[in-house]
Structures are given as structure tokens and as C-alpha cells.
Design a protein around this motif. Structure first.
Motif, PDB file in Angstrom:
ATOM      1  N   GLY A 173     -25.312  -4.439  10.939  1.00 38.13           N
ATOM      2  CA  GLY A 173     -26.209  -3.563  12.013  1.00 38.13           C
ATOM      3  C   GLY A 173     -26.571  -1.990  11.044  1.00 38.13           C
ATOM      4  O   GLY A 173     -27.514  -1.638  11.484  1.00 38.13           O
ATOM      5  N   TYR A 199     -12.016   7.017   7.334  1.00 41.78           N
ATOM      6  CA  TYR A 199     -13.011   6.425   7.576  1.00 41.78           C
ATOM      7  C   TYR A 199     -14.371   6.553   6.685  1.00 41.78           C
ATOM      8  O   TYR A 199     -15.295   6.029   6.538  1.00 41.78           O
ATOM      9  N   GLU A 236      -6.464 -10.583   2.039  1.00 38.86           N
ATOM     10  CA  GLU A 236      -7.472 -10.994   2.938  1.00 38.86           C
ATOM     11  C   GLU A 236      -8.637  -9.900   3.353  1.00 38.86           C
ATOM     12  O   GLU A 236      -9.587  -9.943   3.523  1.00 38.86           O
ATOM     13  N   GLN A 237      -7.764  -8.657   3.616  1.00 42.37           N
ATOM     14  CA  GLN A 237      -8.855  -7.555   3.600  1.00 42.37           C
ATOM     15  C   GLN A 237      -9.605  -7.194   2.527  1.00 42.37           C
ATOM     16  O   GLN A 237     -10.741  -6.829   2.853  1.00 42.37           O
ATOM     17  N   PRO A 276      -9.567  -0.921   0.852  1.00 45.94           N
ATOM     18  CA  PRO A 276     -10.346  -1.345   1.794  1.00 45.94           C
ATOM     19  C   PRO A 276     -10.094  -0.764   3.260  1.00 45.94           C
ATOM     20  O   PRO A 276      -8.769  -0.467   3.359  1.00 45.94           O
ATOM     21  N   VAL A 277     -11.090  -0.379   3.919  1.00 41.80           N
ATOM     22  CA  VAL A 277     -10.974   0.142   5.426  1.00 41.80           C
ATOM     23  C   VAL A 277     -11.622  -0.584   6.218  1.00 41.80           C
ATOM     24  O   VAL A 277     -13.122  -0.547   6.003  1.00 41.80           O
ATOM     25  N   HIS A 278     -11.137  -0.885   7.122  1.00 43.94           N
ATOM     26  CA  HIS A 278     -11.744  -1.642   8.261  1.00 43.94           C
ATOM     27  C   HIS A 278     -11.903  -0.974   9.528  1.00 43.94           C
ATOM     28  O   HIS A 278     -10.739  -0.295   9.949  1.00 43.94           O
ATOM     29  N   LEU A 279     -12.674  -1.483  10.514  1.00 43.21           N
ATOM     30  CA  LEU A 279     -12.717  -0.683  11.810  1.00 43.21           C
ATOM     31  C   LEU A 279     -11.691  -1.458  12.526  1.00 43.21           C
ATOM     32  O   LEU A 279     -11.293  -2.331  12.160  1.00 43.21           O
ATOM     33  N   ARG A 280     -11.372  -0.840  13.548  1.00 38.38           N
ATOM     34  CA  ARG A 280     -10.034  -1.576  14.383  1.00 38.38           C
ATOM     35  C   ARG A 280     -10.981  -2.270  15.547  1.00 38.38           C
ATOM     36  O   ARG A 280     -11.137  -2.030  16.803  1.00 38.38           O
ATOM     37  N   ARG A 281     -11.464  -3.457  14.899  1.00 44.21           N
ATOM     38  CA  ARG A 281     -11.952  -4.306  15.599  1.00 44.21           C
ATOM     39  C   ARG A 281     -11.547  -5.754  14.878  1.00 44.21           C
ATOM     40  O   ARG A 281     -10.857  -5.681  13.761  1.00 44.21           O
ATOM     41  N   PHE A 329     -20.834  -5.167  12.464  1.00 41.16           N
ATOM     42  CA  PHE A 329     -21.241  -3.807  12.521  1.00 41.16           C
ATOM     43  C   PHE A 329     -21.619  -3.552  11.156  1.00 41.16           C
ATOM     44  O   PHE A 329     -22.828  -2.786  10.981  1.00 41.16           O
ATOM     45  N   ALA A 330     -21.296  -4.029   9.987  1.00 37.99           N
ATOM     46  CA  ALA A 330     -21.902  -3.572   8.825  1.00 37.99           C
ATOM     47  C   ALA A 330     -23.222  -4.064   8.533  1.00 37.99           C
ATOM     48  O   ALA A 330     -24.209  -3.237   8.192  1.00 37.99           O
ATOM     49  N   LEU A 374     -21.850   2.581   4.252  1.00 33.91           N
ATOM     50  CA  LEU A 374     -22.509   1.696   4.848  1.00 33.91           C
ATOM     51  C   LEU A 374     -23.708   2.188   5.440  1.00 33.91           C
ATOM     52  O   LEU A 374     -24.582   1.662   6.056  1.00 33.91           O
ATOM     53  N   ARG A 430     -24.621   6.920  15.578  1.00 35.02           N
ATOM     54  CA  ARG A 430     -23.821   5.621  15.304  1.00 35.02           C
ATOM     55  C   ARG A 430     -22.364   6.045  14.993  1.00 35.02           C
ATOM     56  O   ARG A 430     -21.357   5.375  15.121  1.00 35.02           O
ATOM     57  N   ARG A 448       0.932  -1.121   0.024  1.00 39.98           N
ATOM     58  CA  ARG A 448       0.115   0.096  -0.057  1.00 39.98           C
ATOM     59  C   ARG A 448       0.889   1.177  -0.136  1.00 39.98           C
ATOM     60  O   ARG A 448       1.291   1.532   1.089  1.00 39.98           O
ATOM     61  N   GLN A 489     -16.021   5.071   3.495  1.00 37.72           N
ATOM     62  CA  GLN A 489     -16.438   3.694   4.014  1.00 37.72           C
ATOM     63  C   GLN A 489     -17.757   3.480   4.997  1.00 37.72           C
ATOM     64  O   GLN A 489     -18.853   2.796   4.506  1.00 37.72           O
ATOM     65  N   ARG A 495      -7.263  -5.207  11.014  1.00 40.79           N
ATOM     66  CA  ARG A 495      -6.321  -4.461  10.318  1.00 40.79           C
ATOM     67  C   ARG A 495      -4.869  -5.258  10.447  1.00 40.79           C
ATOM     68  O   ARG A 495      -3.869  -4.939   9.793  1.00 40.79           O
ATOM     69  N   LEU A 496      -4.796  -6.497  10.910  1.00 45.55           N
ATOM     70  CA  LEU A 496      -3.769  -7.476  11.009  1.00 45.55           C
ATOM     71  C   LEU A 496      -3.721  -8.281   9.656  1.00 45.55           C
ATOM     72  O   LEU A 496      -2.849  -8.994   9.468  1.00 45.55           O
ATOM     73  N   ASP A 504     -13.200   3.700  17.847  1.00 51.31           N
ATOM     74  CA  ASP A 504     -12.100   3.499  17.167  1.00 51.31           C
ATOM     75  C   ASP A 504     -10.946   4.493  17.463  1.00 51.31           C
ATOM     76  O   ASP A 504      -9.741   4.132  17.279  1.00 51.31           O
ATOM     77  N   ARG A 516     -18.228  -8.570   3.096  1.00 51.55           N
ATOM     78  CA  ARG A 516     -18.923  -7.714   3.883  1.00 51.55           C
ATOM     79  C   ARG A 516     -20.019  -6.962   2.803  1.00 51.55           C
ATOM     80  O   ARG A 516     -21.277  -6.678   3.140  1.00 51.55           O
ATOM     81  N   HIS A 572      -7.776  -9.469  14.472  1.00 52.90           N
ATOM     82  CA  HIS A 572      -7.961  -7.856  14.312  1.00 52.90           C
ATOM     83  C   HIS A 572      -7.731  -7.734  12.726  1.00 52.90           C
ATOM     84  O   HIS A 572      -7.047  -8.030  12.176  1.00 52.90           O
TER      85      HIS A 572
END
Ligand code: ATP
Ligand code: ATP
Ligand code: MG
Ligand code: MG
Lengths: 239, 251, 245, 245, 239
Positions: free
Chosen positions: E101, C140, E138-139, E85-90, E98-99, C147, C153, A84, C143, E132-133, C161, E146, E130
């Protein structure tokens, strides 16, 4: 000019994070002027391996040793294109100038190298554009041009053509082959098997953190010496 | 409402000198009424009291007190004690005021030698007294924007810190000076003139105007303070062996 | 506490203060402990309230597009410069018997101090949160909008985060609260055993010329801050923060 | 200024204060202008000094790996809670005639106030900068290390790339400086026409019981903060910040 | 269930930023169940076009209109896989939850959809990792899974297989074709011409911010109706 920092010798590299073994028992030698292609499924550990070799991460086990040079030389004489691309919040041109400055290139030599890099990236027209406004493919080309600019002894590339259009792919491949011919050792990660065939001298196949077969390029690709590699090349590996 | 304590808006000198720390436990033991002390400048104390924030006032600024009572904000004003003002300065006494009894002469000396003098400049009881002393001496110290006369715009303690820091003279009440710790090589250089007397009064904040005021507790405090017992306790207070406040009750 | 050290010979230098601080801590003076306890209690409560309000507010300003957003941001940044004395006065006027909330009799109580510190600290937390969340949101933005994440929210997602970065924001708020004296002095009144906190005690000793004791108390206060910060840091480490967070 | 409004009839509510503030501004009281000028001058100078030192320090801590980095971070976060009075006392002891720097005769001068505010504000700037730069560095880390960017160059590169976020940090420092009274009161002395600034003037009026005037001055001070913040914001906009920055 | 929000009609779209015209005169209709592939060199404006259609940016000129649905419906019934791709820190799993929801999927339906998405992404084993790992590939798979999870009416994908290994590419293509068969309209940006050939029904060729030729998939690719497209497909475009 000091001697090349190569060969690079990695012995029994292992990397463990969060109690998961991500790389294991990797031994590898990179000689001057070679062209190594690393293949393997997503999550195999290709990017991790490049990071270890490039010195971004400390291996959990095993050693990495270079033939020559102080640690500053080693840093300056290798380059990496990350999967990236990350650019500073400045113009395209300023990003290249910055990289050259960081590598200790004398001020008078910079402008010529910048021109060259911009041409190679096909970004001469976009030289004053803010780097973060470039399209993804353009950013990737900027990364490659930046890495090539200082003519390193060894160049690591992590899927550098993943987001490029076919013409750009061809140009980058040509640039890599030319640099290689001038003596730069190249380690390239790719998912594009035909690319591996076009540019690679030696293939290293990574699976699940281990080297699972390797060999000279055309023969290994035609007739891999491991079952997993054979399945992968036939498009059948279970991820 | 049955609060078992009173809020006392007091001037800082009676708090900082430790007098209230001496008196309050005795009073509390006797009556069971607690005393919460808010120690601020006389001006702020009067203001807070006007707003009804407190039950009893203990201040030293006669004119302002009388105005306060005449406007109906307070009742039952009693003078309870006094001490005196002194002029402090560096030991080597550049203005040569040591042992001069006439305070007007003291101020004249300071102004004619143009030795630094720090005024509180905060409209407090002490400040007002200082201004009247300059007036008596026939001097308008800040008239010529003189650099030797500095208005600190601070409380007594801060003003003393500044005076010590600048090597300047200052007027202070004796209690604050005696309890002040950052004296350096400063000492009392002029004292004793009758015009330096400093009387303190207690006032009950008017419960009619402010119904929440603890009139019972406040009256008890005033009554005790003016009683022979309270007056005795004031006389008995010593700091480093020195008496700081004198009761008004002649005994 | 006061009486004990009054008799010390004149001393004014830092060494004396440090010695005095050590001595105070060593003897574990009960008055001192009470004062420290009140300081921490009042300031932590105020910071908690400030974080709840300020972080929601700051994050909302960071992510919501509305007219006058720029002006609100400037206002918020300016309110970081609210002078404690002014806040103290404002709260005093509100809580004074003569004021609109006088009937509750809150003046000169710890509650009044908490209210004043909350008003003082909330803008700081909100302004810094806005900046932190805005920086996160840049990544974010698309993205989350894709969503369909919006409103409440969106705010809570980003706050969660950014939580590790927001710890520093909360600590900045705590620093402001625990160190300020102007507001608690006016609305608390520095009443012994009731509303005397570390900073008002320091101001009192300074005005008495007890500079060494004042400094000693100051050193202890910084020590208290260190303890609180250390506790927060070790909690943070406990709940692990990898380099990808 | 002081004398002019001393005789005003009794008023204590916010409306009176606002009216008074308007009146003060309208008449353009020379004393007031002098005080405002000194406030801004002292605080801006202190913030400038704090930013130079604090941002370099904060960024260095954010990016350099050294033993005790965690401890230094905790210390820095704690120093955000340095009480102004304590800083004032410390500087007083240094600058007083009896102190080590007494020969320079700096006590009760604007220079002393700048020194005290710098000590007060620098840790805030440094601690917040550390957090901001650390968040940025997470993204740049590998790329910059790969390019061999280290030491001073690393620090300045990140500070430059984080410049828009650091504006808020500088503003937080400015807020702290312009609003504090404890330190400037002690080392400046609130001397009329020499070291009187807005906050010490407010404290003075408060102690006189001139609450409305004190509040009016407070309102003007917040107005001054608004002006400074507005100026900074419009400068920031002038040098354009796209959403990709 | 409301009617599909499609067809989507874009008329004369233009986008100007920093005084540069980046998109110009783009008209396009996306019908239910269609599969459109957008081709074009790096920097042509493909990602910008997707952003405009998906409502992330306001066009400078022209209009975008949907056939049905409130604005909330429209948001919920479309999805996009971004180029980065952007993912939450979870955790991986928490990201999908989350998506779902956010899209308003009832709580009781979520866990089934999460299982399915994890399987599709080949990330069932990595569900607690996680996000981001994850490796870049994979991301990317997580992003696609998603986006597919809520069965949108229309799905925009910006080079979703750029960093994927060949097997994963095949799986994603299969998933897209299946979703398309169930009625989801798909708009896919790619540089992989053979991918376009495998999955596309209609090709839109973008060059320099303009549509420079379009047509049904196999015939356009074999015989493009524009010179630029012909040069591009022959690997000869000058970038
Ligand atoms: N710090 C970490 N903790 C746990 N797991 C990690 C960590 N870093 C990487 N991983 C895991 O290691 C594996 C290998 O990652 P890596 O990025 O090297 O894969 P890759 O071969 O480059 O894949 P791709 O082709 O998708 O880029 C991934 O499954 C990833 O989730
Ligand atoms: N805000 C902006 N200001 C100026 N130029 C911009 C802006 N946003 C995008 N661009 C430019 O618009 C062009 C198109 O960008 P876009 O990301 O759409 O390209 P793309 O077709 O997706 O390319 P790629 O195949 O590399 O992803 C690029 O040259 C980019 O530099
Ligand atoms: Mg990788
Ligand atoms: Mg793109």
C-alpha cells in the motif's frame, strides 16, 4: 568460590504459546566444561530453548534443574548473548562496567576486567563511543565480551557471529574455546555448520520444536543419526 | 424567541442559604417559567449581566446596582428583601466584642487587640461594606501591612472556612453564616447595628440592549418576587427554624 | 441531595465523609446520579474530541520535520499548564452574548463545558502523544521512510502501533477533564439540573462549609474515575496485548 | 496591583487583556512579581517532590511483578483524576487546628500548598512514568534479567535510560501544578502577600468581574510556563540528545 | 511505466558524525541490472554507505544523483533490507499488505503479490502470526520478501542472510539472482565471502570508511588489487 552450578538437567521441556506447541519433549544435560552446538532451521525453536535454559521463560511442561547454588548464584554464574544485542544508552565502556556491577564483581576488580573485555571485543579505541552508535557487528562483539567478562560457569550464545567479519568470527571462536578450556560450559546456537565443526564437542539438532538427533561433533556431522538432520546438513531441508 | 426559562445571575448567599431553592419551585408552579441560577460573586454577576449573559440579576451592592442601571444595562431595579451582616469569631472571643452594639467599637476592639481578622478582599458587596465599617471606625486596617488583617480574596464560604481555620474574626451576611456547616466553635459575636443592614435587589437586564433577554419571563419573576405572595414566601423561608431574609413590604 | 444531608450534625473528618459517600451511593440519590452522568458525559466527550485532534497533532509534530518544530513542542508542553479558569474565561468571552459566538446561545450549556474542557485537555493529549510517538518512531523511522510512508499515513501508522501506550495518554486527559472545576464553573454556571457536575457540586458544598459532603462527593468522583479506568483496562485486556506489542 | 487596575474603564475582550498583560509586565509591578515568584516556587518544589516519589513508584510498578499489579495500575491511572478541591479539602482536614497535624500550624502557609500540589501531581507523574518505563522495559527486559539486574538497580537503570522521555512527564506534572487553583485556594487561603499565587489571583479577579485583568494574569501565567518549558528544553539540548537516545 | 531510475551515481561521498569521519571520498556508479557486493570488516561503514545511497541520511560531502524519475518515483522504485529488520505490530501478512500500500500498488494487484511474497519467505503457514513473534531468521526472510514484492529498480540488502539457515540462504540467493536477471540492480552487503563469490558481479571493498579496492567478482576475490583486501580475504585483517 562455590562449586560450579552445573550440571544443568532439562527434562521433557515443552513450551506452548498462543495454542501453538513451539517446543516439545526436550531432555538435555549440560556438564561442566562441555561445548554444545545447537543446529536447526529458522523457527525450529533454538532461541526459545536457550531462553528456557537460561531462565528467561518458564517452560509450559517439564523441569530444569541445576546441581548447586542459590538462585542468586545461578543467575550470577551464567550468561547469555542474545540474538539481538541490547545495550544501555551509555558508552561502550559504561555498558561493561554496568554489567560487572550487576554481577556483583567488586569495584576494585572491575577496571581490569573492563580492559580485558574491550580488548577481546576489539573495541578499545571505541570505549567512549555511545553503544547504540556502534555497527551491528561491533555491538555483537560487545555483547560477547560483556558475557565473557565475569567468567561464568555456563555461557549461552545465540548466533553470536552472525554479523561478524571472518577475522572477528575467528577471534570469537578462539575466545570461546579458551573459556571452554578454563572450564566454562558453552551452549552455542549457529547456522554455520563449519563453525559447529570447528568448535563443537556435541551437536544437538533441533527441528520443529523437537530434538531430532544428537551426537558427538565430528561423527554426527559426518553421519547424522536422523533423516531430517541428514537432509539439513546436505542443504535440503524444506523450511 | 420563546424560552420558557430565565437565567438568574445571583449572588451566592441567596443560593447557598437555600432561599432560591425555596422560592423557585413556588414561582415555577405558578407561572410555568423555569429559573436557572448562576451563583457567582456580585462583581462577576454584574459583569456577566453587562455582557447580556442572563435575564435577571439578584445582588446586594447598592452603589454598583445603581451604576449598572444608570449606564442602561438594567431596568426595573427593585429592592426585594434584606438581611443583616454579623461579626463572627471564636467562642472565647479574644477581642471581647460580645454584646457590643456599636459596630464601630467592635472594629476598634479587634484592631487594637490585633486579633486576626479575615477580610474577603474580593471587592464584593460584603467586602465593600466591611471597608466602610473600618472607615466609620476610623481605622485603616491594611495601612501598616499588619499581619492580623488578612485579605482572603475568596467568596464568603471560603472566607468563613479560612476564618475558622485561623481562629479569626470575619464579617459575613447572616444567611450565609446560618447555612454554613463548618462552624467549629465559632458563633455570632456582634450584630444588630443598623449600619449592618444588607438589602438585596432584583434587576431586569435591559432587553433593548440585549434583544435575546427573556423580558417576559424576567418581568414575571420580578413581579412575583415583589408581589405580596413572593414577599410572603421570602418571609416564610426558615433555616433551622430561623428566618434569614425579611421582605421589604411592610405588612 | 443537598437538603437531605444539611441537617446532619457537625462533622468534618474523613470517616464521616466516607460514611456519607457510602450512604449517598446506597440510597442512589437521583440528583447525584444526574450529576455523575453529566460529569462523565461532558468529560468523555471532551476527551474524545481531544484525542482525535490532539493525537493527530501530537503524532504529526513527532514525525514531521519542519522549521520551528522545537518551538511548537515547547509551546505544546507549556499549554499543559493552561489554567482552567483562564480557559473558562476565554471560552466565556467567545460564547458570551457580547462575544463573537454569542448568537448561538451556548453559554451555560453542557456544550460550552465540552468546548472548554476540550481546549484544556487537547494540549495535554497532544504533548504526551508527541513524546510517546517520537519514542516509537525512533525504531520505525528508517524502515517507514524506506517504504515511502509519509504524511498522513505515517501519522496514522504510528498512532496505531502505539495504541496501547496511548491509552494512558487518553486516561491522563480524562483525569484532567473529570477533575477540573474552574472552566466548567465559568462557562457552565453550575446550574442545578442543567450544568452542575461533580466538581462544581463539590465546590458549592465546600463554599457552604459542608466539608464532609464535599469530600464524600470527591470520594464518589474518584470512584467514578476508577470505574472508567477499570472499564478501559478490561477493554484493553479483551483486545489482548502480548508482551511483544 | 489589584487596586491599580480596579478603576480601569470597562473592557472585556482579549485585546484588552493582552494590552493589560503587556502593561503589567512592563511596569514590573512588585506585587505581581511576588505572586509569580510564589507560584513558581510552590509548583516547582511540588513537582520536584512528585518526580522523586512518582518516578520511582511508577518505574517500580512498571518492572516489578507482584500480585495486584493491574489493580495498582488502574488505581494510579484513576488518581490522575483527583480533583484539586478534594485534595485541598483532605489536606485542610489534616492540617487544620482540629486535625491530626494541626499542631504544626501549617495551614495557610506555602508549605501547605506544596503538600497539596504534591499529592495532586504525584499520581500523574507516577502513572505516566509507569507507561514510559514499561515501553522501554520491553526492549531491555531479557538483557537486564540475564545480567541479574533487579529491584532498585533495575528501577534506577530504566529511569536513567528513559530520562529524555521523562522530561515530558515532569513537564506534564508542572503544568498540572502551576495551573491548579482548587487545592491551593483551600489550603493556602489566597491570602495577600502570603499565599496568593497566580491562579488564586486570577480566580479573585474573575469573581470581581475584572475579566480582562484575570485574563491578563492568565496570559502572564502561560508566559511563565513557556519560560520554564523553554529553560528545560534548552537544558535538555545542552546535555545533548542524539537520535539514538 | 517510467524508465528505470538508474544509473545511480555517487561522487566523493563523505559522512562525518560527532567529529569522526566515518565515510570518505566514496565514488560509485550502479547501473541497471548489475549485482554489486560490498565487503569489509565490522565498522568499515558498509551500513552507512547503504543508508546514504538509499537516501536515509544526507551525505556530509559529495553528491548522489539518479538518472530518471521524480523524487516520489525514486522512493518507490528502490527498496532496502535493513540489517535489523523492523516490522509493524501486526500480522506477517498485514506487514506485506502495508508495504505494498505504501508503495502505491493498486489494491487489486496486492493479494497476488502478497501470496508470492509469503511463498518466497517460506511464511505462508505463518501468515497470521504477529510479525514480532517470528524468529529472527523468519523476520529477516519477511524483510527480504517485502522488499522484493514491488519489483524495485534497485534493491539494497544489508547482510540479509546473516541469521538464515543454509537452505534459506540458498533460497534467498536464488531469489536475488532471479530478480537481478529480470533487471533489478542489487547492492548486497555481506560478510560471507563465498556468498560474494556465488552471486556477485562486482565487488567493492570498504575499509575504514574508504573504498579500498574494487573489481569484477571472481578475479577480485582471487586476486584483490589492494593489500588490505588481500589480508581481509586471507582472514588476516586487524580490526
Ligand atoms: N509467544 C509466541 N507465540 C507464538 N509463536 C511464537 C512465540 N514465540 C516464538 N514463536 C514462534 O516459535 C518459533 C521458534 O522461534 P525461535 O525464535 O526459537 O526460532 P529459532 O530456532 O531461534 O529461529 P532462528 O534461527 O530464525 O533464530 C518461531 O516460528 C516463532 O514464530
Ligand atoms: N552517528 C554516529 N556517530 C558516531 N559514530 C557512528 C555514528 N554512526 C555510525 N558510527 C560508527 O561508524 C562506523 C561504521 O558503522 P556501520 O554501521 O556503517 O558499519 P558496518 O560496516 O555496517 O559494520 P557491520 O559489519 O558491523 O555491520 C562504526 O564504527 C560506528 O560506530
Ligand atoms: Mg533464533
Ligand atoms: Mg552494518
Amino acid at each position: 568460590m562455590i562449586k560450579s552450578i552445573l550440571p544443568l538437567r532439562a527434562v521433557e521441556l515443552g513450551y506452548i504459546a498462543n495454542a501453538r506447541t513451539l517446543l516439545d519433549g526436550i531432555s538435555l544435560t549440560i556438564n561442566r566444561g562441555t561445548f554444545t552446538v545447537v543446529l536447526g532451521p529458522n523457527g525450529a525453536g533454538k532461541s526459545l530453548l536457550l531462553r528456557l535454559l537460561h531462565g528467561m521463560l518458564e517452560p509450559s511442561t517439564g523441569t530444569i534443574s541445576w546441581a548447586n547454588g542459590s538462585s542468586a548464584d545461578r543467575r550470577r554464574r551464567q550468561a547469555m548473548v542474545f540474538q539481538r544485542p541490547v545495550h544501555l544508552r551509555r558508552s561502550v565502556e559504561a555498558n561493561i562496567v554496568f554489567a560487572l556491577g550487576a554481577l556483583g564483581i567488586p569495584r576494585k576488580d572491575r577496571s581490569g576486567l573492563v580492559q580485558l573485555a574491550l580488548e577481546r571485543a576489539g573495541l578499545t579505541a571505541a570505549r567512549r563511543v555511545h553503544a547504540r552508535l556502534l555497527s551491528v557487528g561491533e555491538q555483537q562483539r560487545l555483547s560477547v565480551a560483556r558475557a565473557l567478562a565475569a567468567e561464568p560457569d555456563i555461557l549461552f550464545l545465540d548466533e553470536p557471529t552472525a554479523s561478524l567479519d571472518p577475522v572477528s568470527v575467528h577471534r570469537i571462536e578462539t575466545l570461546l574455546i579458551e573459556a571452554n578450556a578454563r572450564g566454562t560450559a558453552i551452549v552455542l546456537v549457529t547456522h554455520d555448520v563449519s563453525q559447529a565443526r570447528r568448535v563443537g564437542q556435541k551437536i544437538v539438532f533441533l527441528h520443529d520444536g523437537r530434538i531430532n538427533g544428537q551426537g558427538p561433533a565430528p561423527s554426527f556431522l559426518d553421519n547424522p543419526n536422523s533423516d531430517v538432520a541428514r537432509a539439513y546438513l546436505a542443504g535440503k531441508i524444506i523450511v | 424567541k420563546n424560552k420558557n426559562y430565565i437565567v438568574l445571575q445571583s449572588t451566592t448567599s441567596v443560593q447557598n442559604s437555600g432561599l432560591l431553592g425555596h422560592l423557585i419551585p413556588i414561582f415555577h408552579k405558578k407561572t410555568g417559567v423555569g429559573v436557572r441560577v448562576v451563583a457567582v460573586g456580585t462583581g462577576q454577576a454584574l459583569k456577566n449581566a453587562r455582557n447580556g449573559d442572563g435575564d435577571v440579576l439578584l445582588v446586594h451592592s447598592r452603589a454598583a446596582e445603581k451604576r449598572f442601571v444608570s449606564l442602561g444595562f438594567g431596568i426595573e431595579r427593585h429592592e426585594v428583601m434584606y438581611n443583616d451582616y454579623v461579626v463572627i469569631g471564636p467562642r472565647h472571643d479574644p477581642a471581647n466584642i460580645r454584646m457590643i452594639d456599636d459596630i464601630a467599637q467592635v472594629f476598634l476592639n479587634i484592631s487594637s487587640k490585633r486579633v486576626p481578622f479575615v477580610s474577603r478582599g474580593d471587592n464584593s458587596g460584603t467586602h465593600i461594606r466591611e471597608l466602610s465599617l473600618w472607615n466609620i471606625a476610623g481605622i485603616a486596617p491594611d495601612a501598616d501591612g499588619a499581619a492580623w488583617y488578612r485579605e482572603a480574596g475568596s467568596g464568603m464560604g471560603a472566607t468563613l472556612n479560612i476564618a475558622v481555620g485561623m481562629g479569626a474574626y470575619a464579617l459575613t451576611d447572616r444567611a450565609t453564616w446560618l447555612s454554613f456547616q463548618n462552624k467549629g466553635d465559632f458563633e455570632v459575636l456582634a450584630q444588630g447595628d443598623t449600619r449592618l443592614s444588607n438589602p438585596y435587589s432584583v434587576i431586569l437586564i435591559n432587553p433593548v440592549r440585549h434583544p435575546h433577554v427573556n423580558g417576559k419571563g424576567g418581568r414575571a419573576f420580578i413581579k412575583w418576587l415583589t408581589s405580596p405572595e413572593g414577599q410572603g414566601a421570602i418571609n416564610a423561608f426558615r433555616l433551622n427554624g430561623e428566618q434569614l431574609f425579611y421582605s421589604v413590604l411592610k405588612n | 441531595m443537598v437538603r437531605e444531608f444539611r441537617e446532619k450534625p457537625y462533622m468534618h473528618d474523613l470517616n464521616a465523609a466516607i460514611l456519607l459517600a457510602a450512604q449517598l451511593i446506597y440510597t442512589g440519590d437521583a440528583d447525584l446520579l444526574e450529576i455523575i452522568g453529566l460529569s462523565i458525559g461532558v468529560s468523555l466527550t471532551a476527551v474524545l474530541a481531544s484525542c482525535v485532534i490532539g493525537m493527530l497533532l501530537g503524532a504529526a509534530i513527532a514525525v514531521l520535520k519542519f522549521r520551528g518544530r522545537g518551538a511548537v513542542t515547547i509551546l505544546l508542553n507549556s499549554l499543559m499548564g493552561l489554567p482552567p479558569v483562564v480557559v473558562g474565561l476565554g471560552v466565556y468571552l467567545l460564547l458570551s452574548r457580547a462575544g463573537p459566538l454569542g448568537v448561538f446561545g451556548l453559554l451555560y450549556t453542557p456544550t460550552a463545558m465540552i468546548i472548554a474542557q476540550t481546549i484544556l485537555v487537547m494540549p495535554i493529549v497532544a504533548a504526551l502523544t508527541r513524546q510517546v510517538v517520537e519514542d516509537f518512531y525512533a525504531e520505525y523511522d528508517e524502515q517507514l521512510r524506506s517504504l515511502g510512508v509519509r504524511g498522513r499515513r505515517l501519522v496514522t501508522t504510528l498512532l496505531w502501533d502505539a495504541r496501547y501506550s496511548l491509552i494512558t495518554v487518553a486516561l491522563a486527559g480524562f483525569g484532567r477533564a473529570i477533575a477540573e472545576v474552574g472552566a466548567v464553573m465559568i462557562v457552565g454556571g453550575n446550574i442545578d439540573h442543567l450544568t452542575r457536575v461533580m466538581t462544581t457540586a463539590i465546590a458549592l458544598e465546600t463554599s457552604k462549609g459542608n466539608l464532609a459532603l464535599a469530600l464524600a462527593l470527591g470520594i464518589i468522583l474518584v470512584g467514578v474515575s476508577l470505574l472508567v479506568n477499570g472499564a478501559v483496562a478490561s477493554l484493553g485486556r479483551r483486545f489482548g496485548r502480548s508482551r511483544y506489542d
